[in-house]
Design an enzyme around this catalytic site. Sequence first.
Site, mmCIF file in Angstrom:
data_model
loop_
_atom_site.group_PDB
_atom_site.id
_atom_site.type_symbol
_atom_site.label_atom_id
_atom_site.label_comp_id
_atom_site.label_asym_id
_atom_site.label_seq_id
_atom_site.Cartn_x
_atom_site.Cartn_y
_atom_site.Cartn_z
ATOM 1 N N ASP A 1 44.699 21.291 58.799
ATOM 2 C CA ASP A 1 43.471 22.100 58.898
ATOM 3 C C ASP A 1 42.734 22.202 57.560
ATOM 4 O O ASP A 1 42.337 23.286 57.131
ATOM 5 C CB ASP A 1 43.791 23.503 59.423
ATOM 6 C CG ASP A 1 44.193 23.509 60.882
ATOM 7 O OD1 ASP A 1 44.471 22.416 61.420
ATOM 8 O OD2 ASP A 1 44.248 24.583 61.489
ATOM 9 N N ASP B 1 44.849 17.662 62.412
ATOM 10 C CA ASP B 1 43.563 18.298 62.748
ATOM 11 C C ASP B 1 42.772 18.678 61.496
ATOM 12 O O ASP B 1 42.218 19.785 61.410
ATOM 13 C CB ASP B 1 43.802 19.568 63.586
ATOM 14 C CG ASP B 1 44.572 19.305 64.858
ATOM 15 O OD1 ASP B 1 44.502 18.177 65.382
ATOM 16 O OD2 ASP B 1 45.256 20.227 65.336
#
Length: 348
Positions: free
Chosen positions: A171, A198
């Site tokens: 992230d 991600d």
Amino acid sequence: MRRRTLLAAGIAGGLTAALGSTPTPALALASGARPVRHVRPGDSVQAAVDAVDGPGWTIVVHPGTYREVVKVPEDKAGLTLRGATRDPRDVVIVYDNANGTPKPDGSGTYGTAGSATFTSAAPGLTVRDLTLANDWLRADHPDITGTQAVAAYVTGDRSSFGNVRLLAHQDTLFVDTTALDAFDRQYFRHCYIEGDVDFVFGRATAVFEDCHFHTLQRAVDFTPKGMVFAPSTARANPHGILAVRSRITSGAEDGAYKLARPWVPSYETTARPSLVVRDTRIGPGIDAVAPYTDMREQYPWQAMRFREYRNSGPGAVITVPENRPQLTYTEARLNTRRTYLGDWRPYA
């Protein structure tokens, strides 16, 4: 400790800002209309942000490592934060909170957004010529399961990043909006973004032009090791994440990473994630046969708005057409920086 070594190597002269040092940054009035505040080693970037008392300020950060959390509130509109040199490695703003890091006051953990080293809700933000990093490492904290550790969490319309390095693992860059029904726009140009899981995610309308995405090697015995993109675009928003004329490289073995998976948050189950990757070179680190995967079974990627157009490189080879939906020529003309950003033209 790979991240900390990497950061230190990029600093000219080994300058380091002392943690917790908050002397008042020097004020310099520019010859033009924009007032300027300078931050030097031993100063605090946050103190400079706090001292901004109106729109249109520029904060110039001089070479050094600034180990602190920086938050730009909504009322600091039109702020420019830039490194004093053109080399983003010379100025590093870094901290090491994660989602599961306990807060000092005992009120719980930071959460994903709260883990960010740099947070901005200010409209009209410009950031350039510096590094934003989160050097929290999973290996150092085996007791923490919330391993998201954000380098930059950005909301606010018309946020622009140029020649910025964004470094973390899971992230790295959270491109978000000020509200569930807001279509805030963000623009990234000539940026370097690295991570593993991600590491570019969120619901903003975000354009990445001439950027470099790099997937890290990860010490796990399963694949995929991670994903580059995880958009969570609102269903009503016609535009999500657009990557154009960029490149994707990898420090991991061939095919170890997916290009993307859709994120449908529990607080916004009507989201319909949107991602377009076009005119981009995709290296062998991305699984060319099946570049997309699901985050949850009830939200399959095939039901989302994932498209590609004129990509190149070994990670872009189309072997199973249904696994790589492509834009038509007419659709490609509707997926450009101009259509995504509308009347805001930071690239002009």
